[in-house]
Design a protein around this motif. Sequence first.
Motif, PDB file in Angstrom:
ATOM      1  N   LYS A 189      -0.653   9.908   3.656  1.00  0.00           N
ATOM      2  CA  LYS A 189      -1.258   8.690   3.245  1.00  0.00           C
ATOM      3  C   LYS A 189      -1.698   8.010   4.390  1.00  0.00           C
ATOM      4  CE  LYS A 189       2.516   5.327   3.168  1.00  0.00           C
ATOM      5  NZ  LYS A 189       3.206   4.396   2.520  1.00  0.00           N
ATOM      6  N   VAL A 190      -3.091   7.121   3.931  1.00  0.00           N
ATOM      7  CA  VAL A 190      -3.590   6.399   4.795  1.00  0.00           C
ATOM      8  C   VAL A 190      -2.913   4.968   5.125  1.00  0.00           C
ATOM      9  CG1 VAL A 190      -5.759   5.279   5.344  1.00  0.00           C
ATOM     10  CG2 VAL A 190      -5.800   7.502   4.378  1.00  0.00           C
ATOM     11  N   LYS A 191      -2.739   4.664   6.291  1.00  0.00           N
ATOM     12  CA  LYS A 191      -2.372   3.588   6.629  1.00  0.00           C
ATOM     13  C   LYS A 191      -3.228   2.468   7.444  1.00  0.00           C
ATOM     14  CE  LYS A 191       2.025   2.576   7.676  1.00  0.00           C
ATOM     15  NZ  LYS A 191       3.331   2.858   8.018  1.00  0.00           N
ATOM     16  N   SER A 192      -3.104   1.378   7.194  1.00  0.00           N
ATOM     17  CA  SER A 192      -3.768   0.349   8.321  1.00  0.00           C
ATOM     18  C   SER A 192      -3.190   0.311   9.393  1.00  0.00           C
ATOM     19  CB  SER A 192      -4.208  -0.945   7.647  1.00  0.00           C
ATOM     20  OG  SER A 192      -4.265  -1.956   8.595  1.00  0.00           O
ATOM     21  N   LYS A 193      -3.992   0.462  10.685  1.00  0.00           N
ATOM     22  CA  LYS A 193      -3.419   0.473  11.865  1.00  0.00           C
ATOM     23  C   LYS A 193      -2.520  -0.891  12.137  1.00  0.00           C
ATOM     24  CE  LYS A 193      -4.585   0.688  16.707  1.00  0.00           C
ATOM     25  NZ  LYS A 193      -5.855   0.699  17.737  1.00  0.00           N
ATOM     26  N   ASP A 194      -1.376  -0.665  12.636  1.00  0.00           N
ATOM     27  CA  ASP A 194      -0.437  -1.910  12.832  1.00  0.00           C
ATOM     28  C   ASP A 194       0.127  -2.642  11.547  1.00  0.00           C
ATOM     29  OD1 ASP A 194      -0.305  -1.878  15.508  1.00  0.00           O
ATOM     30  OD2 ASP A 194      -2.247  -2.987  15.699  1.00  0.00           O
ATOM     31  N   GLN A 195      -0.072  -1.590  10.500  1.00  0.00           N
ATOM     32  CA  GLN A 195       0.640  -2.220   9.317  1.00  0.00           C
ATOM     33  C   GLN A 195       1.891  -2.638   9.227  1.00  0.00           C
ATOM     34  OE1 GLN A 195      -1.153   0.059   5.643  1.00  0.00           O
ATOM     35  NE2 GLN A 195       0.944  -0.289   4.703  1.00  0.00           N
ATOM     36  N   TYR A 196       2.303  -3.780   8.658  1.00  0.00           N
ATOM     37  CA  TYR A 196       3.699  -4.089   8.412  1.00  0.00           C
ATOM     38  C   TYR A 196       3.840  -4.819   6.992  1.00  0.00           C
ATOM     39  CZ  TYR A 196       2.362  -8.899  10.154  1.00  0.00           C
ATOM     40  OH  TYR A 196       1.964 -10.082  10.155  1.00  0.00           O
ATOM     41  N   GLU A 197       5.159  -4.733   6.702  1.00  0.00           N
ATOM     42  CA  GLU A 197       5.366  -5.576   5.270  1.00  0.00           C
ATOM     43  C   GLU A 197       6.037  -7.084   6.050  1.00  0.00           C
ATOM     44  OE1 GLU A 197       8.353  -3.023   3.498  1.00  0.00           O
ATOM     45  OE2 GLU A 197       6.689  -2.316   2.007  1.00  0.00           O
ATOM     46  N   VAL A 198       5.752  -7.981   5.342  1.00  0.00           N
ATOM     47  CA  VAL A 198       5.980  -9.469   5.722  1.00  0.00           C
ATOM     48  C   VAL A 198       7.402  -9.853   4.758  1.00  0.00           C
ATOM     49  CG1 VAL A 198       5.311 -12.054   5.901  1.00  0.00           C
ATOM     50  CG2 VAL A 198       3.663 -10.198   6.204  1.00  0.00           C
ATOM     51  N   TYR A 199       8.150 -10.387   5.599  1.00  0.00           N
ATOM     52  CA  TYR A 199       9.332 -10.652   4.758  1.00  0.00           C
ATOM     53  C   TYR A 199       9.593 -12.377   5.224  1.00  0.00           C
ATOM     54  CZ  TYR A 199      10.801  -5.846   4.223  1.00  0.00           C
ATOM     55  OH  TYR A 199      10.545  -4.525   3.814  1.00  0.00           O
ATOM     56  N   ALA A 200      10.266 -12.971   3.954  1.00  0.00           N
ATOM     57  CA  ALA A 200      10.764 -14.274   4.242  1.00  0.00           C
ATOM     58  C   ALA A 200      12.006 -14.404   5.537  1.00  0.00           C
ATOM     59  CB  ALA A 200      11.130 -15.113   3.182  1.00  0.00           C
ATOM     60  N   PRO A 201      12.000 -15.278   6.485  1.00  0.00           N
ATOM     61  CA  PRO A 201      13.134 -15.323   7.238  1.00  0.00           C
ATOM     62  C   PRO A 201      14.219 -15.834   6.667  1.00  0.00           C
ATOM     63  CG  PRO A 201      11.195 -16.323   8.277  1.00  0.00           C
ATOM     64  CD  PRO A 201      10.736 -16.276   6.895  1.00  0.00           C
ATOM     65  N   VAL A 202      14.265 -16.713   5.480  1.00  0.00           N
ATOM     66  CA  VAL A 202      15.357 -17.257   4.711  1.00  0.00           C
ATOM     67  C   VAL A 202      15.000 -17.196   3.270  1.00  0.00           C
ATOM     68  CG1 VAL A 202      16.048 -18.771   6.501  1.00  0.00           C
ATOM     69  CG2 VAL A 202      14.462 -19.486   4.900  1.00  0.00           C
ATOM     70  N   SER A 203      16.130 -17.214   2.443  1.00  0.00           N
ATOM     71  CA  SER A 203      15.953 -17.124   1.105  1.00  0.00           C
ATOM     72  C   SER A 203      15.474 -18.493   0.639  1.00  0.00           C
ATOM     73  CB  SER A 203      17.245 -16.870   0.268  1.00  0.00           C
ATOM     74  OG  SER A 203      17.444 -15.562   0.565  1.00  0.00           O
ATOM     75  N   GLY A 204      14.812 -18.706  -0.348  1.00  0.00           N
ATOM     76  CA  GLY A 204      14.228 -19.948  -1.064  1.00  0.00           C
ATOM     77  C   GLY A 204      13.088 -19.771  -1.988  1.00  0.00           C
TER      78      GLY A 204
ATOM     79  N   ASP B 187      -4.199  -3.937  10.355  1.00  0.00           N
ATOM     80  CA  ASP B 187      -5.712  -4.078  11.261  1.00  0.00           C
ATOM     81  C   ASP B 187      -6.739  -4.210   9.951  1.00  0.00           C
ATOM     82  OD1 ASP B 187      -7.949  -2.852  12.602  1.00  0.00           O
ATOM     83  OD2 ASP B 187      -6.705  -3.701  14.052  1.00  0.00           O
ATOM     84  N   ALA B 188      -7.788  -4.969  10.423  1.00  0.00           N
ATOM     85  CA  ALA B 188      -8.847  -5.207   9.366  1.00  0.00           C
ATOM     86  C   ALA B 188      -9.744  -3.665   9.229  1.00  0.00           C
ATOM     87  CB  ALA B 188      -9.669  -6.415   9.629  1.00  0.00           C
ATOM     88  N   ASP B 189      -9.683  -3.236  10.441  1.00  0.00           N
ATOM     89  CA  ASP B 189     -10.786  -2.062  10.248  1.00  0.00           C
ATOM     90  C   ASP B 189     -10.334  -0.803  10.816  1.00  0.00           C
ATOM     91  OD1 ASP B 189     -12.940  -3.717   9.868  1.00  0.00           O
ATOM     92  OD2 ASP B 189     -12.860  -4.505  11.821  1.00  0.00           O
ATOM     93  N   GLY B 190      -9.274  -0.884  11.544  1.00  0.00           N
ATOM     94  CA  GLY B 190      -8.493   0.369  11.958  1.00  0.00           C
ATOM     95  C   GLY B 190      -7.607   1.200  11.105  1.00  0.00           C
ATOM     96  N   TYR B 191      -7.671   2.424  10.911  1.00  0.00           N
ATOM     97  CA  TYR B 191      -6.699   3.115  10.090  1.00  0.00           C
ATOM     98  C   TYR B 191      -6.142   4.193  10.564  1.00  0.00           C
ATOM     99  CZ  TYR B 191      -8.943   0.269   6.414  1.00  0.00           C
ATOM    100  OH  TYR B 191      -9.377  -0.567   5.601  1.00  0.00           O
ATOM    101  N   ILE B 192      -4.796   4.673  10.171  1.00  0.00           N
ATOM    102  CA  ILE B 192      -4.066   5.636  10.822  1.00  0.00           C
ATOM    103  C   ILE B 192      -3.818   6.704   9.651  1.00  0.00           C
ATOM    104  CG2 ILE B 192      -3.356   4.635  12.947  1.00  0.00           C
ATOM    105  CD1 ILE B 192      -0.622   4.540  11.591  1.00  0.00           C
ATOM    106  N   LEU B 193      -3.138   7.932  10.064  1.00  0.00           N
ATOM    107  CA  LEU B 193      -2.578   8.716   8.833  1.00  0.00           C
ATOM    108  C   LEU B 193      -1.218   8.840   9.294  1.00  0.00           C
ATOM    109  CD1 LEU B 193      -5.345  11.596   9.460  1.00  0.00           C
ATOM    110  CD2 LEU B 193      -5.045  10.159   7.240  1.00  0.00           C
ATOM    111  N   GLU B 194      -0.496   8.705   8.154  1.00  0.00           N
ATOM    112  CA  GLU B 194       1.099   9.028   8.047  1.00  0.00           C
ATOM    113  C   GLU B 194       1.288  10.310   7.509  1.00  0.00           C
ATOM    114  OE1 GLU B 194       4.369   6.702   5.874  1.00  0.00           O
ATOM    115  OE2 GLU B 194       4.352   5.750   7.884  1.00  0.00           O
ATOM    116  N   LEU B 195       1.674  11.416   7.943  1.00  0.00           N
ATOM    117  CA  LEU B 195       1.903  12.482   7.440  1.00  0.00           C
ATOM    118  C   LEU B 195       3.351  12.838   7.486  1.00  0.00           C
ATOM    119  CD1 LEU B 195      -1.216  14.204   8.989  1.00  0.00           C
ATOM    120  CD2 LEU B 195      -1.032  13.240   6.846  1.00  0.00           C
ATOM    121  N   GLN B 196       3.792  13.762   6.535  1.00  0.00           N
ATOM    122  CA  GLN B 196       5.041  14.621   6.470  1.00  0.00           C
ATOM    123  C   GLN B 196       5.035  15.983   6.802  1.00  0.00           C
ATOM    124  OE1 GLN B 196       7.733  12.322   6.038  1.00  0.00           O
ATOM    125  NE2 GLN B 196       6.203  10.596   5.898  1.00  0.00           N
ATOM    126  N   VAL B 197       5.646  16.418   7.667  1.00  0.00           N
ATOM    127  CA  VAL B 197       5.723  17.954   7.978  1.00  0.00           C
ATOM    128  C   VAL B 197       7.308  18.384   7.703  1.00  0.00           C
ATOM    129  CG1 VAL B 197       5.500  19.596   9.692  1.00  0.00           C
ATOM    130  CG2 VAL B 197       4.054  17.647   9.735  1.00  0.00           C
TER     131      VAL B 197
END
Length: 359
Positions: free
Chosen positions: A39-54, A223-233
């Motif tokens: 799939k295509v991924k945004s460059k430097d793509q990451y998921e955001v998590y809350a530091p604490v529950s709330g 990233d707002a404009d840069g994209y990378i490819l994450e591939l499975q081999v």
Amino acid sequence: MKFFLWAGFLLFVFSCKQKEETIRPTVQNITESVYAFGKVKSKDQYEVYAPVSGIIQKVYVTDGSAIKKGDVLMTLANDVSALNQENARVATQYQSVEANVDKLNEAQVTIDLASAKRQNDSVLLERQRKLWANDIGSRNDLEQRELAVQNSATALQTAKLRYRQLKKQLEFTDKQAKKTLEISTAVTKDYSVRAIRDGKVYIVNKEPGELVSPQVPIAIIGDADGYILELQVDEYDISKIKQGQKVFITMDAHKGQVFEAVISKIDPLMNERTRSVTIEATFTEQPPYLVPNLSVEGNVLIRAKQDALTIPRNYLIDETYVLLQNGEKRKVSVGLKDYQWAEISSGLGKNDIIKKPVQ
């Protein structure tokens, strides 16, 4: 009569199935490649998590928002934490050295008084000694003056010791209060979810009033404009993959087009569940429209050769032999292979005729 017609029909079908398929080798360009998908991924793509529950109190961004590093994405309800921080701030102000300077001044005054008394007692002692030398006064008076000097010297030392202890205690309390405030402030900051780098919010998964925890992603940023490819081999092919190899990419979002990319990263760990290894590739020339999670397929170019003598792979027997038209089984050397064709390095000429083996 019907029996003969049916037998004739079967004989005809059988003879058609046994019809030989023959070809001559073809001279053409051939490439060996490894299939990959992903799939295509945004460059430097990451998921955001809350530091604490709330519980989410407010969300400051929406899907597509441009953000800067440190921007607050959302805040969690933190009444108790805010009160603890305010309490720590008040304690810091009350327990600071500056707020207790009067205590130090008072201790310094005690030192000054003790010093003055010791000096005065020393003068009186010296006077008494002169009188005693002239046979004036009693032995008891001299001893009383000596005792007074000793007591005043002890009092001065005690005053200085108490001053140092008080100063040390005030400095310790000051540092302790400030550290408590830092901890309370850090805990309070945990209730504000911030961006760790510049980029774009691709999706926000939560709304105000919802409960969040450090185990559940609440947004995806990249990233707002840069994209990378994450591939499975597949693990079977991973030994052939090297950084810098070209990858030819196709995707449903750009049907009929092929894009070139270059492998930039190979993960050192295989996924045990899928038995595949993740690689990343960057576009040589990025397509005009991309969004994260577009599905892609790719062929990693391993080797290429021009004007190679080739035959269809289904004409090979055990990847080593071919069947000539006269029935001879001949051993050949096989070079590059793709999904349809195989290069014949030796053992076969371009004018030889070979038969397709019976499957």
